[in-house]
Design a protein around this motif. Structure first.
Motif, PDB file in Angstrom:
ATOM      1  N   GLY A   1      24.736 -73.938 110.659  1.00 16.39           N
ATOM      2  CA  GLY A   1      23.833 -74.140 111.785  1.00 16.39           C
ATOM      3  C   GLY A   1      22.963 -75.378 111.714  1.00 16.39           C
ATOM      4  O   GLY A   1      23.402 -76.461 111.309  1.00 16.39           O
ATOM      5  N   ILE A   2      21.705 -75.216 112.069  1.00 19.96           N
ATOM      6  CA  ILE A   2      20.773 -76.320 112.293  1.00 19.96           C
ATOM      7  C   ILE A   2      20.623 -77.288 111.109  1.00 19.96           C
ATOM      8  O   ILE A   2      20.609 -78.511 111.333  1.00 19.96           O
ATOM      9  CB  ILE A   2      19.402 -75.755 112.747  1.00 19.96           C
ATOM     10  N   PRO A   3      20.513 -76.844 109.866  1.00 19.51           N
ATOM     11  CA  PRO A   3      20.382 -77.807 108.761  1.00 19.51           C
ATOM     12  C   PRO A   3      21.521 -78.827 108.687  1.00 19.51           C
ATOM     13  O   PRO A   3      21.317 -79.961 108.274  1.00 19.51           O
ATOM     14  CB  PRO A   3      20.357 -76.911 107.518  1.00 19.51           C
ATOM     15  N   VAL A   4      22.718 -78.427 109.108  1.00 13.40           N
ATOM     16  CA  VAL A   4      23.866 -79.335 109.086  1.00 13.40           C
ATOM     17  C   VAL A   4      23.984 -80.131 110.381  1.00 13.40           C
ATOM     18  O   VAL A   4      24.168 -81.360 110.369  1.00 13.40           O
ATOM     19  CB  VAL A   4      25.174 -78.537 108.834  1.00 13.40           C
ATOM     20  N   THR A   5      23.881 -79.453 111.519  1.00 18.37           N
ATOM     21  CA  THR A   5      24.136 -80.123 112.802  1.00 18.37           C
ATOM     22  C   THR A   5      23.096 -81.203 113.111  1.00 18.37           C
ATOM     23  O   THR A   5      23.429 -82.231 113.705  1.00 18.37           O
ATOM     24  CB  THR A   5      24.187 -79.102 113.949  1.00 18.37           C
ATOM     25  N   ILE A   6      21.865 -80.983 112.711  1.00 19.64           N
ATOM     26  CA  ILE A   6      20.819 -81.978 112.984  1.00 19.64           C
ATOM     27  C   ILE A   6      21.016 -83.219 112.127  1.00 19.64           C
ATOM     28  O   ILE A   6      20.932 -84.357 112.613  1.00 19.64           O
ATOM     29  CB  ILE A   6      19.409 -81.387 112.753  1.00 19.64           C
ATOM     30  N   VAL A   7      21.300 -83.030 110.845  1.00 15.56           N
ATOM     31  CA  VAL A   7      21.538 -84.172 109.953  1.00 15.56           C
ATOM     32  C   VAL A   7      22.734 -84.992 110.450  1.00 15.56           C
ATOM     33  O   VAL A   7      22.691 -86.224 110.501  1.00 15.56           O
ATOM     34  CB  VAL A   7      21.774 -83.692 108.503  1.00 15.56           C
TER      35      VAL A   7
END
Length: 337
Positions: free
Chosen positions: A15-21
């Motif tokens: 989720g968010i920790p990967v997609t944002i980076v």
């Protein structure tokens, strides 16, 4: 021209920790890119606040809140009927509304296909969407579809897959007449079941650059630019290739850590081993296209890390730049006449 892509920020295993980076990296790589991160707004913002480059890129991304997430093991029917405010659904809606040019999600494949087909509908003349991805070969990569969206595909459906795939390869790889091969158990005309033989006849009578039957090993030799198959066989071939890559890595590691001598050899061979690992890394080829829809949707591997998810965004950016949907729409009718 600005290319706008919606990101199902909450989807996938991480989720968010990967997609944002990955998203911030993509913004740095493509000056014409604008991203819309879809998911829990506070969590997305918190992750962005931790990234050192987010402030200087702030004008090139926005956040759209979605209160629900489609679980990786969730039934496509449940995701479609009951989770209308999921990050996946909202991201796809943005494509339908022409707010963005494409959508990327690492979420549940079945749910993504079901929601995409329901929201975006299929291109006129196309009965079923198909999943097309890149497969590593000895001299680069080839493209293959279907990778799992359809099983028991008819000859007509396989012809449609071939037409869509050839158009996509032509305009994203700059190949004027991509060669097309039909996956079979042998290259001889008498090989294969009736479904395959009928499909071959349709392909021979089409305007495609049809090269005939290809076998499983031809996929990795790069014999053709596009391999066409039913989703059942395609998904097995894809997972088998990922398994072989993992097995080779396992045995190499085992061999080079056997004793002090092999460890020294491994140290000397480090640059070669790094290149070998990179060439077989499935993440390098991450980003499969859901072809046949009236909008660009790219499926990332559920377990993708930031670098792999970046590759999926890169694929969406490439297809949007190539205006791939318009090209398929304009050519598919004449090809199927």
């Amino acid at each position: 021209m600005t290319i706008k892509v919606s990101i199902d920020a909450s989807g996938g295993d991480y989720g968010i920790p990967v997609t944002i980076v990955a998203g911030v990296k993509a913004l740095g790589a493509f000056a014409d890119l604008h991203l819309v991160f879809v998911g829990d707004a506070s969590s997305i913002q918190a992750q962005l606040d931790q990234h050192p480059d987010s402030k200087k890129l702030a004008k090139r991304f926005s956040i759209t809140h979605a209160s629900e997430v489609v679980a990786m093991n969730e039934s496509p029917a449940i995701a479609l009927r009951k989770k209308k405010d999921s990050s996946m659904r909202v991201a796809i809606n943005l494509v339908k509304d022409n707010t963005v040019n494409a959508c990327v999600s690492a979420g549940n494949t079945g749910a993504l296909m079901a929601i995409s087909r329901f929201v975006l509908k299929t291109i006129k003349g196309i009965d079923r969407p198909a999943i097309m991805g890149r497969i590593p070969t000895m001299d680069g990569h080839t493209h293959m579809l279907d990778l799992g969206a359809n099983v028991d595909s008819t000859p007509k459906a396989l012809l449609e897959f071939a037409i869509m795939g050839a158009i996509a390869v032509k305009h994203t790889e700059n190949i004027s007449a991509p060669s097309v091969g039909l996956l079979n158990i042998g290259e001889e005309e008498m090989k294969g079941n009736e479904n395959i033989k009928k499909t071959s006849e349709l392909l021979e009578n089409s305007n495609l650059n049809y090269a005939g039957f290809v076998e499983g090993d031809d996929i990795y030799k790069g014999t053709v630019d596009l391999v066409v198959c039913d989703g059942f066989e395609g998904n097995i071939a894809l997972k088998a290739s990922e398994g072989v890559a993992s097995m080779m890595g396992h045995y190499l590691k085992q061999a080079f850590t056997k004793n002090l001598f092999t460890k020294i050899i491994a140290l000397i061979a480090t640059p070669v081993l790094k290149d070998f690992k990179a060439s077989l890394n499935p993440g390098k080829y991450n980003g499969a296209s859901l072809l046949g829809l009236r909008g660009i949707v790219v499926k990332s591997h559920g377990g993708a890390d930031a670098e792999s998810f970046f590759q999926a965004i890169k694929e969406a950016h490439l297809e949007a730049n190539a205006k791939i949907i318009k090209k398929i729409e304009s050519q598919v009718a004449s090809e199927l006449e």
